[in-house]
Design an enzyme around this catalytic site. Structure first.
Site, PDB file in Angstrom:
ATOM      1  CB  CYS A 319      26.784 -29.166  29.432  1.00 15.76           C
ATOM      2  SG  CYS A 319      26.225 -28.630  27.834  1.00 15.76           S
ATOM      3  NE  ARG A 417      24.082 -20.184  27.164  1.00 14.28           N
ATOM      4  CZ  ARG A 417      24.406 -21.049  26.744  1.00 14.28           C
ATOM      5  NH1 ARG A 417      24.247 -22.305  26.205  1.00 14.28           N
ATOM      6  NH2 ARG A 417      25.617 -20.713  27.249  1.00 14.28           N
TER       7      ARG A 417
END
EC number: 1.1.1.205
Length: 502
Positions: A319, A417
């Site tokens: 991430c 998302r």
């Protein structure tokens, strides 16, 4: 008068000094031991109404959790959350697949209709059997099978499967047979496989003798995470778009036990509205909100009616949210802060991201989490989606692991998302990489849980609740580790070393 000395800091003081701490930044000081390691009880709750035997959850990522992973996680006492980077019907089929099993084994058998021709089926060496069903897939009645050895002796390669298939009722077993019963059947019949059927009308799976022997060699499997219906429990992720209401309906009809609203920043009007819709429409269904990293974020979702909170922003190994967007929080601080407010409402917290070692699991749980959600920790396992490839540079087998914020995953639908499904430009908040083969979760998850138990013993906590109580009573103390202390606490000063984790 003697000066007072104090060891370490209570969590309240350490996490209120304006620093954003990761798991590696902090260390617990040992406490008093008055019980054996085996007395540590790691049972917990995923959400208000979902109990687990171990605090482990597999992440809803398309390189981590599909049917195989979810079944294995339920088998060891945890739970899997199936990703939503597929159509609603495909995701619902994965839920049904987990629900229809009693052993953590999923194969990839070849199903064909009886009028299929043999010449088209055995053109590769990797197809030992073709299984014949009425409709040519596993959603219909099993009729028989054809082995590659049967085909090798045939002169007429145009013959239909239905004309030469073996029809043997003794090769099938009911869907609810456990591992021991399947093993007994294989030995009794002297077979290499059995066909698992449901109500004589649907093929659940084909279980081989080789797979049974592999699973038998792992730590003994207990009851697992089983619901009131006697079936394994499984969760699924959904987004917050209007179309996700239809997806939710598909999942509920398939028997999903818990829903996770999948967003990198969960404190939004979109998620709050979806929480309220889901709880009003399906009041018996547990809904987990997130992701959040602050107390105010958590409070908003708690007021909306969530049954659990997912904590973490930018802490995963793939991430890049903190780098790209300059928002997020160190995971140790985030877990402690959110747990402090969530516990007042009886809301369990999932620590999502930043787990590389069993010690990270200990830290997440003691800081207030009820479970840990893992991505890279599980992505290299046998049960993760995808095939292994050999990495010549590092001389090991690896599997692909990608962030749901990577452009590759976004192209499949995960951009919602990141609230970017309508954006003309897609901004990546994740990368694509690979992780080393770790073997089966049926083996290394129990191994790591034993390590977590030893960590809890050193802290003097015989359960998660005991750990939380010791932390909040300021009995457990922490310190921040310097860079040198972190280096000293890891393997160091060696020219080389070897280790075998399990």
């Amino acid at each position: 008068m003697a000066a007072e000395f104090e060891d370490g800091f209570p969590a309240e003081k350490l996490f209120n000094q304006g620093y954003s701490h990761t798991y590696d930044d902090v260390i617990f000081l040992p406490h008093y031991i008055d019980f054996p390691t085996d007395a540590v009880n790691l049972s917990t709750k995923l959400s208000r109404n979902i109990p687990l035997s171990i605090p482990c959850v597999s992440s809803p990522m398309d390189t981590v959790t599909e049917s195989y992973m979810a079944a294995a996680m339920a088998a060891v006492g945890g739970i899997g959350i199936i990703h939503s980077n597929v159509t609603p019907s495909e995701q619902a089929d994965m839920i049904r697949s987990v629900k229809s099993r009693r052993v953590p084994i999923l194969s990839s058998p070849v199903f064909k209709a009886p009028d299929s021709r043999i010449v088209n089926e055995f053109d590769g060496d990797d197809v030992p059997f073709v299984f014949v069903t009425q409709s040519g897939n596993n959603k219909s009645k099993w009729l028989g099978y054809v082995a590659k050895s049967d085909w090798l002796g045939l002169k007429d390669k145009e013959i239909k499967l239905g004309e030469i298939m073996r029809m043997d009722a003794n090769v099938s077993v009911p869907w609810d047979y456990d591992l021991g019963q399947i093993d007994g059947k294989l030995k009794e019949e002297g077979r290499d496989f059995v066909v698992v059927e449901k109500d004589g009308a649907e093929v659940v799976d084909v279980v081989t003798k080789e797979e049974v022997e592999r699973v038998k060699g792992y730590p003994k499997l207990g009851k697992g995470t089983v619901g009131s219906d006697g079936r394994w429990m499984v969760g699924a992720a959904i987004g917050t778009r209007e179309s996700d209401k239809e997806r939710l309906e598909h999942l509920v009809k398939a028997g999903v036990d818990v829903i996770v609203l999948d967003s990198s920043q969960g404190n939004s009007i979109y998620q709050i509205e979806m929480i309220k819709y889901a709880k009003q429409t399906y009041p018996e269904l547990d809904v987990i909100g997130g992701n959040v990293v602050t107390m105010s974020q958590a409070q908003n979702l708690i007021k909306a009616g969530v049954d659990g909170l997912r904590v973490g922003m930018g802490s995963g190994s793939i991430c890049t949210t903190q780098e790209v967007c300059a928002v997020g929080r160190g995971q140790a601080t985030a877990v402690y802060k959110v747990s402090s407010i969530a516990t007042q409402s009886g809301i369990p917290v999932i620590a999502d991201g930043g787990i590389s070692f069993s010690g990270h699991i200990v830290k997440a749980l003691v800081l207030g989490a009820s479970t840990v959600m893992m991505g890279s920790f599980l992505a290299g396992s046998t049960e993760a989606p995808g095939s292994y490839v050999y990495d010549n540079k590092n001389e090991c087998w690896v599997k692909k692991y990608r962030g749901m914020g990577s452009l590759e995953a976004m192209s499949k639908g995960s951009d919602q998302r990141y609230l970017g499904d309508t954006a003309k430009l897609k901004i990546a908040q994740g990368v694509v990489g690979s992780v080393k083969d770790r073997g089966s979760v049926l083996k290394f998850v129990p191994y790591n849980m034993q390590a977590v138990k030893q960590g809890f013993q050193d802290l003097g906590a015989s359960s998660l609740q005991a750990a939380h109580d010791l932390l909040r009573s300021k009995t457990l103390r922490l310190e921040v580790r310097t860079t040198a202390a972190q280096a000293e606490g890891a393997v160091h000063g060696l020219t080389s070393y070897k280790t075998k984790a399990f």
